[in-house]
Design a protein around this motif. Structure first.
Motif, short mmCIF file in Angstrom:
data_model
loop_
_atom_site.label_atom_id
_atom_site.label_comp_id
_atom_site.label_asym_id
_atom_site.label_seq_id
_atom_site.Cartn_x
_atom_site.Cartn_y
_atom_site.Cartn_z
N ARG A 1 0.80 -20.36 23.68
CA ARG A 1 -0.24 -20.05 24.67
C ARG A 1 -1.30 -21.16 24.68
NH1 ARG A 1 -3.18 -18.42 29.05
NH2 ARG A 1 -5.11 -17.37 28.47
N SER B 1 -5.83 -14.39 22.85
CA SER B 1 -4.47 -14.79 23.21
C SER B 1 -4.07 -16.14 22.63
CB SER B 1 -4.32 -14.81 24.74
OG SER B 1 -5.21 -15.74 25.31
N PHE C 1 2.89 -15.71 29.71
CA PHE C 1 2.32 -14.46 29.23
C PHE C 1 1.49 -13.74 30.29
CE2 PHE C 1 2.77 -17.20 25.45
CZ PHE C 1 3.68 -16.43 24.74
N TRP D 1 -4.78 -10.56 32.78
CA TRP D 1 -3.93 -9.74 31.92
C TRP D 1 -3.78 -8.32 32.47
CZ3 TRP D 1 -1.58 -12.66 28.45
CH2 TRP D 1 -2.20 -13.85 28.04
N VAL E 1 0.23 -9.33 23.45
CA VAL E 1 0.01 -10.75 23.18
C VAL E 1 -0.81 -10.94 21.90
CG1 VAL E 1 -1.20 -12.81 24.01
CG2 VAL E 1 0.28 -11.52 25.55
#
Length: 294
Positions: free
Chosen positions: A141, A135, A153, A188, A265
């Motif tokens: 990020r 990521s 994200f 995630w 992502v």
């Protein structure tokens, strides 16, 4: 004849070449040159022209004798060319001035941020290239890890680094190990996240950032140093004399397909880092990272 000269390194006040060449010049103020990037070149800095960066420096009123002496000095080995550019100060006063521009590729040298003093030497032992492959391919990020705050994200709040300064440079890097998706759940969603198989040579798409050793330690801690996460730091060699490092797990983690959110992502990060890759090439790479571990 009187001209203006913009200087940015060893010719600035208090630096090694100032008195030798500019003792008879009149200081005209602090100015900024747009469209120029400053690079560290070991014992001295240099600049190259581009479209987006800027350099802070000093403006001097000089005569032809000073320029003639500088032309002889800066023209050694045909490395520098005197060019006429526009500079601006804090009062929005625009002036035309000469500057000495490096006319050979500086792609292997370290960029110096415009907020830093132009004469500040980058101490190589204090920095590492952090190579990301998950990521953190997305610059925004990575900045959450550095500055702290809530990541848009994945919705997680991060504490940030003790040193919140921006990376000195960033560029693509090829990592000589296969990337795969391991573990079963994470912020995630249900699914695997990116790891490197250090027992399997391959080619993973990465992006490296020039950051301090302390920042790398803080980022690694926020990524998770637990037994099932990123508990191993590995060296990938060096670039321009600075070590390239990344993190993964000591052992191969159980394979699981990544979530759609995580894949998106990764896709965004690869497109940001490798803009010339087609959408098909990006998805092919991401699919292959999974299929090779089945």
């Amino acid at each position: 004849m009187v001209d203006r000269l913009f200087v940015y390194g060893t010719l600035m006040k208090g630096n090694s070449l100032h008195d030798k060449f500019l003792s008879g010049a009149r200081f005209a103020g602090y100015f900024i040159a747009d469209g120029i990037q400053l690079y560290d070149f070991g014992n001295y800095p240099l600049i190259v022209q581009n479209e987006i960066d800027k350099v802070k420096g000093e403006l001097y009123i000089v005569d032809s004798n000073i320029l003639d002496k500088l032309d002889i000095s800066e023209a050694k080995a045909n490395l520098f060319t005197r060019k006429l550019i526009k500079v601006i100060n804090d009062d929005d006063e625009v002036q035309e001035a000469y500057v000495y521009v490096y006319n050979t590729s500086a792609s292997k040298n370290i960029k110096v941020d415009s907020d830093n003093k132009p004469d500040k030497e980058v101490r190589r032992n204090d920095f590492v290239w952090y190579a990301s492959y998950g990521s953190n391919l997305i610059y925004e990020r990575l900045m959450i890890y550095i500055k702290g705050g809530k990541c848009k994200f994945n919705g997680v709040n991060y504490e940030g680094c003790r040193n919140t300064s921006l990376p000195k440079d960033t560029r693509p890097v090829t990592i000589p190990y296969k990337m795969y998706y391991g573990n079963e759940s994470s912020p995630w969603g249900s699914g695997g996240i990116s790891f490197l198989d250090i027992n399997s040579r391959g080619k993973s798409l990465g992006r490296m950032y020039l950051i301090t050793e302390e920042q790398f330690e803080d980022i690694s801690r926020q990524e998770g140093c637990e037994e099932n996460l990123y508990n191993q730091t590995i060296s990938l060699g060096d670039y321009n004399g600075i070590e390239i490092v990344t993190i993964t797990n000591t052992n191969t983690r159980p394979y699981h397909d990544p979530s759609d959110k995580y894949l998106e992502v990764l896709r965004m990060g690869i497109k940001e880092t490798y803009p010339d890759m087609s959408d098909f090439e990006v998805m092919k790479y991401l699919v292959q990272c999974g299929s090779e571990k089945r």
